[in-house]
Design an enzyme around this catalytic site. Structure first.
Site, PDB file in Angstrom:
ATOM      1  N   GLY A 209       0.634  -1.249  -0.039  1.00  0.00           N
ATOM      2  CA  GLY A 209      -0.076   0.040   0.105  1.00  0.00           C
ATOM      3  C   GLY A 209       0.981   1.189   0.094  1.00  0.00           C
ATOM      4  O   GLY A 209       2.068   1.211   0.028  1.00  0.00           O
TER       5      GLY A 209
ATOM      6  N   ASP B  11      -0.722 -12.180   6.101  1.00  0.00           N
ATOM      7  CA  ASP B  11      -2.017 -11.602   6.196  1.00  0.00           C
ATOM      8  C   ASP B  11      -2.518 -11.349   7.462  1.00  0.00           C
ATOM      9  O   ASP B  11      -2.410 -12.473   8.320  1.00  0.00           O
ATOM     10  CB  ASP B  11      -2.733 -12.655   5.421  1.00  0.00           C
ATOM     11  CG  ASP B  11      -4.564 -12.534   5.325  1.00  0.00           C
ATOM     12  OD1 ASP B  11      -4.879 -11.608   6.180  1.00  0.00           O
ATOM     13  OD2 ASP B  11      -5.098 -13.012   4.466  1.00  0.00           O
ATOM     14  N   ILE B  12      -2.913 -10.370   7.929  1.00  0.00           N
ATOM     15  CA  ILE B  12      -3.186 -10.027   9.168  1.00  0.00           C
ATOM     16  C   ILE B  12      -4.438 -10.585   9.838  1.00  0.00           C
ATOM     17  O   ILE B  12      -4.606 -10.669  11.001  1.00  0.00           O
ATOM     18  CB  ILE B  12      -3.014  -8.490   9.726  1.00  0.00           C
ATOM     19  CG1 ILE B  12      -4.176  -7.566   8.908  1.00  0.00           C
ATOM     20  CG2 ILE B  12      -1.593  -7.952   9.365  1.00  0.00           C
ATOM     21  CD1 ILE B  12      -4.368  -6.254   9.307  1.00  0.00           C
TER      22      ILE B  12
ATOM     23  N   ALA C 220      -4.474  -2.389   5.861  1.00  0.00           N
ATOM     24  CA  ALA C 220      -5.590  -2.107   6.295  1.00  0.00           C
ATOM     25  C   ALA C 220      -6.736  -2.371   5.168  1.00  0.00           C
ATOM     26  O   ALA C 220      -5.989  -2.357   3.894  1.00  0.00           O
ATOM     27  CB  ALA C 220      -5.755  -0.587   6.623  1.00  0.00           C
TER      28      ALA C 220
ATOM     29  N   THR D 166      -6.873   6.544  11.759  1.00  0.00           N
ATOM     30  CA  THR D 166      -7.471   7.787  11.097  1.00  0.00           C
ATOM     31  C   THR D 166      -8.262   8.700  11.904  1.00  0.00           C
ATOM     32  O   THR D 166      -8.804   8.445  12.751  1.00  0.00           O
ATOM     33  CB  THR D 166      -8.398   6.998   9.902  1.00  0.00           C
ATOM     34  OG1 THR D 166      -8.947   7.851   8.906  1.00  0.00           O
ATOM     35  CG2 THR D 166      -9.514   6.065  10.529  1.00  0.00           C
ATOM     36  N   ASP D 167      -8.209   9.875  10.888  1.00  0.00           N
ATOM     37  CA  ASP D 167      -9.029  11.126  11.610  1.00  0.00           C
ATOM     38  C   ASP D 167     -10.488  10.602  11.272  1.00  0.00           C
ATOM     39  O   ASP D 167     -11.578  11.279  11.980  1.00  0.00           O
ATOM     40  CB  ASP D 167      -8.782  12.363  10.568  1.00  0.00           C
ATOM     41  CG  ASP D 167      -9.025  11.982   9.226  1.00  0.00           C
ATOM     42  OD1 ASP D 167      -8.864  10.953   8.502  1.00  0.00           O
ATOM     43  OD2 ASP D 167      -9.365  13.042   8.182  1.00  0.00           O
TER      44      ASP D 167
ATOM     45  N   TYR E 223     -15.847   2.328   7.471  1.00  0.00           N
ATOM     46  CA  TYR E 223     -14.384   2.334   7.503  1.00  0.00           C
ATOM     47  C   TYR E 223     -14.144   2.892   8.919  1.00  0.00           C
ATOM     48  O   TYR E 223     -13.294   2.275   9.582  1.00  0.00           O
ATOM     49  CB  TYR E 223     -14.109   3.428   6.559  1.00  0.00           C
ATOM     50  CG  TYR E 223     -12.429   3.566   6.643  1.00  0.00           C
ATOM     51  CD1 TYR E 223     -11.760   2.617   6.356  1.00  0.00           C
ATOM     52  CD2 TYR E 223     -12.133   5.109   6.930  1.00  0.00           C
ATOM     53  CE1 TYR E 223     -10.307   3.064   6.532  1.00  0.00           C
ATOM     54  CE2 TYR E 223     -10.892   5.205   7.033  1.00  0.00           C
ATOM     55  CZ  TYR E 223      -9.887   4.257   6.828  1.00  0.00           C
ATOM     56  OH  TYR E 223      -8.370   4.657   6.899  1.00  0.00           O
TER      57      TYR E 223
ATOM     58  N   LYS F 289     -12.071   0.925  12.201  1.00  0.00           N
ATOM     59  CA  LYS F 289     -10.624   1.552  12.680  1.00  0.00           C
ATOM     60  C   LYS F 289     -10.903   1.842  13.939  1.00  0.00           C
ATOM     61  O   LYS F 289      -9.983   1.528  14.627  1.00  0.00           O
ATOM     62  CB  LYS F 289     -10.425   2.962  11.631  1.00  0.00           C
ATOM     63  CG  LYS F 289     -10.255   2.631  10.107  1.00  0.00           C
ATOM     64  CD  LYS F 289      -8.731   1.647  10.069  1.00  0.00           C
ATOM     65  CE  LYS F 289      -7.738   2.206  10.454  1.00  0.00           C
ATOM     66  NZ  LYS F 289      -6.441   1.789   9.945  1.00  0.00           N
TER      67      LYS F 289
ATOM     68  N   TRP G  70      -5.359  12.376   5.294  1.00  0.00           N
ATOM     69  CA  TRP G  70      -5.277  12.698   3.797  1.00  0.00           C
ATOM     70  C   TRP G  70      -3.663  12.666   3.399  1.00  0.00           C
ATOM     71  O   TRP G  70      -2.825  13.406   3.061  1.00  0.00           O
ATOM     72  CB  TRP G  70      -5.612  14.323   3.769  1.00  0.00           C
ATOM     73  CG  TRP G  70      -7.075  14.317   3.674  1.00  0.00           C
ATOM     74  CD1 TRP G  70      -7.836  13.569   4.206  1.00  0.00           C
ATOM     75  CD2 TRP G  70      -7.594  15.525   3.409  1.00  0.00           C
ATOM     76  NE1 TRP G  70      -9.233  14.148   4.034  1.00  0.00           N
ATOM     77  CE2 TRP G  70      -9.092  15.225   3.745  1.00  0.00           C
ATOM     78  CE3 TRP G  70      -7.252  16.829   2.823  1.00  0.00           C
ATOM     79  CZ2 TRP G  70     -10.032  16.522   3.496  1.00  0.00           C
ATOM     80  CZ3 TRP G  70      -8.283  18.021   2.751  1.00  0.00           C
ATOM     81  CH2 TRP G  70      -9.479  17.726   3.031  1.00  0.00           C
TER      82      TRP G  70
HETATM   83  N1  LIG Z   1      -4.759   6.964   2.675  1.00  0.00           N
HETATM   84  C1  LIG Z   1      -4.890   8.036   3.641  1.00  0.00           C
HETATM   85  O1  LIG Z   1      -5.182   9.147   3.069  1.00  0.00           O
HETATM   86  C2  LIG Z   1      -5.243   7.667   4.961  1.00  0.00           C
HETATM   87  C3  LIG Z   1      -5.673   8.569   5.805  1.00  0.00           C
HETATM   88  C4  LIG Z   1      -5.619   8.237   7.058  1.00  0.00           C
HETATM   89  C5  LIG Z   1      -5.198   6.867   7.740  1.00  0.00           C
HETATM   90  N2  LIG Z   1      -4.804   6.084   6.801  1.00  0.00           N
HETATM   91  C6  LIG Z   1      -4.416   4.879   7.462  1.00  0.00           C
HETATM   92  O2  LIG Z   1      -3.118   4.451   7.095  1.00  0.00           O
HETATM   93  C7  LIG Z   1      -2.886   3.264   6.980  1.00  0.00           C
HETATM   94  C8  LIG Z   1      -2.317   3.115   5.345  1.00  0.00           C
HETATM   95  O3  LIG Z   1      -3.124   3.420   4.412  1.00  0.00           O
HETATM   96  P1  LIG Z   1      -2.841   3.426   2.871  1.00  0.00           P
HETATM   97  O4  LIG Z   1      -3.378   4.536   2.329  1.00  0.00           O
HETATM   98  O5  LIG Z   1      -1.447   2.854   2.848  1.00  0.00           O
HETATM   99  O6  LIG Z   1      -3.631   2.211   2.455  1.00  0.00           O
HETATM  100  P2  LIG Z   1      -3.588   1.308   1.171  1.00  0.00           P
HETATM  101  O7  LIG Z   1      -2.741   1.899   0.024  1.00  0.00           O
HETATM  102  O8  LIG Z   1      -4.919   0.890   0.892  1.00  0.00           O
HETATM  103  O9  LIG Z   1      -2.610   0.142   1.809  1.00  0.00           O
HETATM  104  C9  LIG Z   1      -3.327  -0.988   2.650  1.00  0.00           C
HETATM  105  C10 LIG Z   1      -2.334  -2.190   2.461  1.00  0.00           C
HETATM  106  O10 LIG Z   1      -2.886  -3.302   3.331  1.00  0.00           O
HETATM  107  C11 LIG Z   1      -2.968  -4.343   2.604  1.00  0.00           C
HETATM  108  N3  LIG Z   1      -3.668  -5.176   3.209  1.00  0.00           N
HETATM  109  C12 LIG Z   1      -5.099  -5.261   3.295  1.00  0.00           C
HETATM  110  N4  LIG Z   1      -5.754  -6.349   3.818  1.00  0.00           N
HETATM  111  C13 LIG Z   1      -4.652  -6.977   4.320  1.00  0.00           C
HETATM  112  C14 LIG Z   1      -4.438  -8.201   5.185  1.00  0.00           C
HETATM  113  N5  LIG Z   1      -5.576  -8.976   5.533  1.00  0.00           N
HETATM  114  N6  LIG Z   1      -3.195  -8.418   5.782  1.00  0.00           N
HETATM  115  C15 LIG Z   1      -2.353  -7.708   5.281  1.00  0.00           C
HETATM  116  N7  LIG Z   1      -2.260  -6.682   4.476  1.00  0.00           N
HETATM  117  C16 LIG Z   1      -3.500  -6.247   4.219  1.00  0.00           C
HETATM  118  C17 LIG Z   1      -3.530  -4.101   1.244  1.00  0.00           C
HETATM  119  O11 LIG Z   1      -2.887  -5.240   0.322  1.00  0.00           O
HETATM  120  P3  LIG Z   1      -3.272  -5.226  -1.277  1.00  0.00           P
HETATM  121  O12 LIG Z   1      -2.232  -4.298  -1.696  1.00  0.00           O
HETATM  122  O13 LIG Z   1      -3.075  -6.857  -1.548  1.00  0.00           O
HETATM  123  O14 LIG Z   1      -4.580  -4.668  -1.325  1.00  0.00           O
HETATM  124  C18 LIG Z   1      -2.653  -2.567   0.919  1.00  0.00           C
HETATM  125  O15 LIG Z   1      -1.172  -2.823   0.518  1.00  0.00           O
HETATM  126  C19 LIG Z   1      -4.297   2.400   7.119  1.00  0.00           C
HETATM  127  O16 LIG Z   1      -4.087   2.177   8.621  1.00  0.00           O
HETATM  128  C20 LIG Z   1      -5.301   3.755   6.795  1.00  0.00           C
HETATM  129  O17 LIG Z   1      -6.233   3.315   7.501  1.00  0.00           O
HETATM  130  C21 LIG Z   1      -4.764   6.477   5.499  1.00  0.00           C
END
Ligand SMILES: NC(=O)c1ccc[n+]([C@@H]2O[C@H](COP(=O)([O-])OP(=O)(O)OC[C@H]3O[C@@H](n4cnc5c(N)ncnc54)[C@H](OP(=O)(O)O)[C@@H]3O)[C@@H](O)[C@H]2O)c1
Length: 299
Positions: free
Chosen positions: A15, A41-42, A65, A106-107, A130, A134, A155
């Site tokens: 991710g 896989d978590i 996530a 997350t916010d 979501y 979380k 963000w």
């Molecule tokens: N993006 C934002 O703006 C944002 C904002 C606030 C908080 N966050 C938090 O920041 C964190 C990272 O977000 P991100 O944007 O990097 O998300 P992301 O790009 O969707 O990456 C999440 C990764 O988790 C992997 N995943 C999903 N299910 C899984 C499982 N069962 N076991 C192991 N891995 C698994 C996904 O795998 P696949 O690649 O195989 O799908 C993906 O690679 C998350 O906790 C999110 O809630 C994100």
């Protein structure tokens, strides 16, 4: 002798944040282990626990996530399985193998009605599946492993892409327009800054929930305008201000989810830099490319 950073392990390195964590940590700590979902896989506690026993990590950062807010709205079981059960599994396994554990949240645990930056002890009231998953994940992480750190952010953008910045550039180049909603306000946060903050926090003997975002707030439309300015793409673009509630996405988002970093600043004595400064740095050091095919409506 093993130290905190002898064997860092990152979960979810397929991710956006996970890729950045891998980039930053592997430069600093050659023994860094990066695990995609296929590798760990978590949601599969026993296999994850077995892998952690084998790898003996000293620090685990959970970037895994189900992060698609609208996907989670349509598939609440998936949201709970990954964001709540999976997070709890990771916390439990880390406690059992004796690894420091940092979980990213997350916010979107907040409803957006406060009108001023949210503190860590403000009462969360998620308005999406979501956000609810979380929040449940945060609670279960701290129940399984009270010494864990839960870091809320918002963000995300950064060199690893797949984010709003790439989406804005794609729209500007392909359709000569610049659009964004004006009824969502938060703090854009640069993933390299977030990872540095996580590493700093890891070393401090603290636990519980901590907010980390870059300084400053904006709405999505202003964010888009700033991206275009940083990319030198301003001229000739049609500017379209939208309202989230008119767009018809399945999941609600908080209209105002700025996070206060008072706790972070007091624990670390560091001041998060302004998001515009971080964005400018990104355009100088690693200009964004095209939107990744998997880009979804922003989290
Ligand atoms: N993006 C934002 O703006 C944002 C904002 C606030 C908080 N966050 C938090 O920041 C964190 C990272 O977000 P991100 O944007 O990097 O998300 P992301 O790009 O969707 O990456 C999440 C990764 O988790 C992997 N995943 C999903 N299910 C899984 C499982 N069962 N076991 C192991 N891995 C698994 C996904 O795998 P696949 O690649 O195989 O799908 C993906 O690679 C998350 O906790 C999110 O809630 C994100």
């Amino acid at each position: 002798m093993s130290s905190l950073f002898s064997v860092p392990l990152i979960l979810g390195t397929g991710g956006r944040l996970g890729r950045q964590a891998e980039t930053t940590l592997s430069r600093l700590y050659p023994a860094t282990i990066a695990a995609t979902r296929a590798e760990i896989d978590i949601t599969d506690y026993f296999r994850m626990r077995g892998e952690l026993e084998r790898l003996e990590p000293t620090l685990v950062i959970n970037c895994a996530a189900a992060s698609g807010v609208d996907v989670c709205e349509r598939q609440p079981d998936l949201a709970v399985r990954v964001n709540s059960d999976g997070a709890a599994n990771a916390a439990r396994a880390c406690r059992e193998v004796g690894a420091r554990f940092i979980h990213v949240s997350t916010d979107q645990v907040f409803d957006g009605n406060k009108g001023s930056p949210y503190l860590e002890d403000d009462i969360p009231r998620p308005i999406s599946k979501y956000g609810a998953s979380k929040l449940e994940g945060e609670r279960r992480v701290l129940k399984e492993f009270p010494e864990a750190l839960v870091v809320r952010t918002s963000w995300l953008f950064g060199p690893c892409g797949g984010d709003f910045v790439e989406h804005v550039l794609e729209e500007a180049r392909a359709r000569h327009s610049l659009s964004g909603v004006t009824d969502q306000v938060a703090s854009p946060t640069y993933t390299p800054d977030l990872i540095q903050a996580l590493l700093l926090l890891a070393e401090i003997p603290t636990h519980g929930v901590i907010h980390f975002v870059n300084g400053g707030t904006c709405n999505r439309f202003d964010f888009a305008c700033q991206v275009a300015e940083a990319a030198g793409l301003e001229g000739g673009l049609q500017r379209v201000q939208l309202r989230w509630k008119d767009l018809g996405f399945p999941a609600s988002r908080p209209s105002y989810s700025a996070l206060s970093t008072t706790r972070y600043r007091s624990i670390t004595s560091r001041e998060p830099r302004d998001w515009k400064e971080a964005l400018a740095e990104q355009f100088t050091t690693s200009p964004p490319g095209r939107a990744a095919p998997g880009w979804q409506a922003p989290t």
